[in-house]
Design a protein around this motif. Structure first.
Motif, PDB file in Angstrom:
ATOM      1  N   SER A  16       9.465  -3.158  15.566  1.00 25.12           N
ATOM      2  CA  SER A  16       8.807  -3.678  14.138  1.00 25.12           C
ATOM      3  C   SER A  16       9.968  -3.731  13.492  1.00 25.12           C
ATOM      4  N   GLY A  17       9.938  -4.817  12.352  1.00 22.47           N
ATOM      5  CA  GLY A  17      11.057  -4.647  11.227  1.00 22.47           C
ATOM      6  C   GLY A  17      10.220  -4.388  10.264  1.00 22.47           C
ATOM      7  N   GLU A  18       9.376  -3.507  10.243  1.00 21.42           N
ATOM      8  CA  GLU A  18       8.672  -2.890   9.074  1.00 21.42           C
ATOM      9  C   GLU A  18       9.460  -1.830   8.519  1.00 21.42           C
ATOM     10  N   SER A  19       9.387  -1.631   7.177  1.00 24.82           N
ATOM     11  CA  SER A  19      10.348  -0.251   6.844  1.00 24.82           C
ATOM     12  C   SER A  19       9.527   0.867   6.824  1.00 24.82           C
ATOM     13  N   GLY A  20       8.319   1.098   7.190  1.00 29.95           N
ATOM     14  CA  GLY A  20       7.741   2.569   7.491  1.00 29.95           C
ATOM     15  C   GLY A  20       7.850   3.135   6.253  1.00 29.95           C
ATOM     16  N   SER A  21       7.284   2.706   5.155  1.00 29.37           N
ATOM     17  CA  SER A  21       7.346   3.298   3.736  1.00 29.37           C
ATOM     18  C   SER A  21       6.542   4.752   3.705  1.00 29.37           C
ATOM     19  N   ARG A  40       2.111  -7.774  15.500  1.00 29.14           N
ATOM     20  CA  ARG A  40       3.147  -8.379  14.703  1.00 29.14           C
ATOM     21  C   ARG A  40       4.376  -8.105  15.251  1.00 29.14           C
ATOM     22  N   ALA A  41       4.774  -6.799  15.580  1.00 29.98           N
ATOM     23  CA  ALA A  41       6.226  -6.548  16.204  1.00 29.98           C
ATOM     24  C   ALA A  41       6.419  -7.498  17.367  1.00 29.98           C
ATOM     25  N   ARG A  42       5.235  -7.374  18.359  1.00 31.79           N
ATOM     26  CA  ARG A  42       5.460  -8.188  19.497  1.00 31.79           C
ATOM     27  C   ARG A  42       5.593  -9.673  19.369  1.00 31.79           C
ATOM     28  N   ARG A  43       4.818 -10.017  18.320  1.00 32.32           N
ATOM     29  CA  ARG A  43       5.048 -11.428  18.306  1.00 32.32           C
ATOM     30  C   ARG A  43       6.367 -12.085  17.835  1.00 32.32           C
ATOM     31  N   GLY A  44       6.978 -11.161  16.897  1.00 28.47           N
ATOM     32  CA  GLY A  44       8.262 -11.330  16.433  1.00 28.47           C
ATOM     33  C   GLY A  44       9.330 -11.327  17.373  1.00 28.47           C
ATOM     34  N   ARG A  45       9.178 -10.671  18.719  1.00 31.98           N
ATOM     35  CA  ARG A  45      10.208 -10.589  19.764  1.00 31.98           C
ATOM     36  C   ARG A  45      10.059 -11.644  20.942  1.00 31.98           C
ATOM     37  N   VAL A  46       8.966 -12.610  20.636  1.00 33.27           N
ATOM     38  CA  VAL A  46       8.825 -13.695  21.662  1.00 33.27           C
ATOM     39  C   VAL A  46       9.541 -14.927  21.349  1.00 33.27           C
ATOM     40  N   ALA A  47      10.522 -15.425  22.243  1.00 36.08           N
ATOM     41  CA  ALA A  47      11.354 -16.412  21.689  1.00 36.08           C
ATOM     42  C   ALA A  47      10.521 -18.026  22.053  1.00 36.08           C
ATOM     43  N   PRO A  48      10.071 -18.824  21.007  1.00 37.24           N
ATOM     44  CA  PRO A  48       9.246 -19.904  21.380  1.00 37.24           C
ATOM     45  C   PRO A  48       9.855 -20.550  22.453  1.00 37.24           C
ATOM     46  N   GLU A  49      10.807 -20.734  22.852  1.00 34.49           N
ATOM     47  CA  GLU A  49      11.337 -21.602  24.237  1.00 34.49           C
ATOM     48  C   GLU A  49      11.257 -20.757  25.209  1.00 34.49           C
ATOM     49  N   HIS A  50      10.678 -19.565  25.427  1.00 41.95           N
ATOM     50  CA  HIS A  50      10.325 -19.081  26.593  1.00 41.95           C
ATOM     51  C   HIS A  50       9.027 -19.067  26.965  1.00 41.95           C
ATOM     52  N   VAL A  51       8.095 -19.452  25.908  1.00 36.95           N
ATOM     53  CA  VAL A  51       6.688 -19.890  26.097  1.00 36.95           C
ATOM     54  C   VAL A  51       6.317 -21.356  26.204  1.00 36.95           C
ATOM     55  N   ARG A  59      12.951 -23.295  11.674  1.00 43.14           N
ATOM     56  CA  ARG A  59      11.965 -22.257  11.745  1.00 43.14           C
ATOM     57  C   ARG A  59      12.163 -21.174  10.826  1.00 43.14           C
ATOM     58  N   ARG A  60      11.402 -20.524  10.125  1.00 45.04           N
ATOM     59  CA  ARG A  60      11.576 -19.651   9.075  1.00 45.04           C
ATOM     60  C   ARG A  60      10.876 -17.954   9.719  1.00 45.04           C
ATOM     61  N   VAL A  61      10.330 -18.176  10.764  1.00 43.19           N
ATOM     62  CA  VAL A  61       9.569 -17.214  11.409  1.00 43.19           C
ATOM     63  C   VAL A  61      10.377 -16.746  12.453  1.00 43.19           C
ATOM     64  N   ARG A  62      10.739 -15.337  12.717  1.00 41.56           N
ATOM     65  CA  ARG A  62      11.166 -14.715  13.768  1.00 41.56           C
ATOM     66  C   ARG A  62      10.059 -14.571  14.798  1.00 41.56           C
ATOM     67  N   GLY A  63      10.392 -15.609  16.012  1.00 42.66           N
ATOM     68  CA  GLY A  63       9.504 -15.198  17.057  1.00 42.66           C
ATOM     69  C   GLY A  63       8.394 -16.301  17.002  1.00 42.66           C
ATOM     70  N   LEU A  64       7.289 -15.834  17.214  1.00 41.53           N
ATOM     71  CA  LEU A  64       6.117 -16.790  17.350  1.00 41.53           C
ATOM     72  C   LEU A  64       5.340 -16.816  15.993  1.00 41.53           C
ATOM     73  N   ARG A  65       4.874 -18.034  15.579  1.00 43.77           N
ATOM     74  CA  ARG A  65       3.746 -18.125  14.602  1.00 43.77           C
ATOM     75  C   ARG A  65       2.653 -17.466  14.952  1.00 43.77           C
ATOM     76  N   ARG A  66       1.781 -16.957  13.913  1.00 43.08           N
ATOM     77  CA  ARG A  66       0.473 -16.403  14.113  1.00 43.08           C
ATOM     78  C   ARG A  66      -0.259 -17.691  15.002  1.00 43.08           C
ATOM     79  N   GLU A  67      -0.232 -18.765  14.631  1.00 43.85           N
ATOM     80  CA  GLU A  67      -1.078 -19.979  15.001  1.00 43.85           C
ATOM     81  C   GLU A  67      -0.747 -20.346  16.424  1.00 43.85           C
TER      82      GLU A  67
END
Length: 309
Positions: A16-21, A40-51, A59-67
């Motif tokens: 996860s890229g969250e700061s963990g405040s 959210r963390a796992r979604r951010g680690r999936v490369a779109p081209e792999h799916v 693309r401004r979103v790392r990994g997959l978009r929610r939709e």
């Protein structure tokens, strides 16, 4: 691990890229935030081209978009958004399976996802060191061993195990909690030459516990304390990885025994009704090796020094 920083038999989960405040540590004390944070963390680690999703330089979103993830899992975007935001809880096994497939989760990651979605999680029961476990540890004279609970408190040990990990039997030498010792005591870096790997393991194990017991007040207090007092703990916690250690090799340093590359196993002690199980950590060296001889010398030192605990 092979003694040079490689970790064997460790299952890694998430990121996860969250700061963990400190005021709202992701995955601690709030079951809804933990589930959403993991998705959210796992979604951010999936490369779109792999799916099968064409990438774009814009693309401004790392990994997959929610939709995109919702479509891959066959669920509505609104429902997935509510899952990530903690507004939808207790997803069905079918939804969890669809999300796991869409995210490419392995077996360990699926177990963690199911744990986070389980409404029955709560405060951890107590852990008890039975007299038989103490006898077993004491009988392992030439083998360093100690037992920990889910908060990484070392709750039982034998003499060689206590001495090998920083003098645990002497309350004045080190903190009995392994995570607090690693992050708040500079001496831990001398005992653990591969400190970064040991620190990552500790954080990963605390995340496992936080996922299982989100209402554990003592665990939440420990994570909050370490987040407040250690920038390195905050950095590692923010990666979001979860680890469950099994076996491998670890490097330790002792002023008498020297630098040791030891094999280790983690043995799970079954829990009595109403209690949590404990984990026994056992170190060993191949017969005839320099490490085996060093452990023998250390054991002899403890035997010859009655003033030592």
């Amino acid at each position: 691990m092979n003694g040079v920083g490689h970790i064997d038999h460790i299952e890694r989960i998430g990121g996860s890229g969250e700061s963990g405040s400190i005021d709202g540590i992701d995955g601690v004390g709030d079951a809804r935030r933990a589930l959403g944070g993991f998705l959210r963390a796992r979604r951010g680690r999936v490369a779109p081209e792999h799916v099968g999703i064409a990438g774009s330089r814009r693309r401004r979103v790392r990994g997959l978009r929610r939709e995109e993830l919702a479509q891959l899992a066959g669920i509505s975007v609104d429902y997935y958004v509510r899952l990530e935001q903690g507004r939808a809880t207790q997803p069905s096994p079918e939804v969890l399976d669809a999300l796991a497939k869409a995210l490419g989760l392995d077996a360990a990651e699926r177990r963690h996802l199911a744990t986070l979605a389980d409404a029955r999680r709560g405060t951890a029961p107590s852990a008890r060191v039975s007299p038989s476990l103490r006898r077993i540890l004491d009988a392992m004279v030439g083998v360093p061993a100690f037992a920990t609970n889910h908060r990484l408190d070392v709750v039982a040990w034998n003499g060689l195990g206590a001495e090998l990990i920083g003098g645990l039997a002497d309350a004045g030498r080190r903190d009995p909690n392994n995570a607090r010792y690693l992050f708040l005591d500079p001496a831990s870096r001398l005992v653990h030459p591969e400190w970064e790997a040991r620190a990552a393991e500790a954080v990963g194990q605390l995340r496992v516990a936080a996922g299982r017991y989100p209402d554990d007040v003592e665990l939440a207090a420990l994570v909050t304390e370490l987040s407040a007092r250690s920038a390195e703990f905050r950095r590692i916690w923010a990666t979001g990885e979860v680890m469950m250690c099994g076996a491998g090799r670890k490097r330790l340093r002792h002023p008498v025994a020297g630098l040791l590359d030891l094999d280790y196993e983690t043995l799970h002690v079954p829990a009595a009704p109403g209690e949590t199980g404990l984990v026994v950590h056992v170190f060993s060296a191949e017969e005839g090796s320099g490490e085996a001889a060093a452990l023998d010398r250390l054991a002899a030192t403890l035997t010859d020094a009655p003033d030592l605990p």
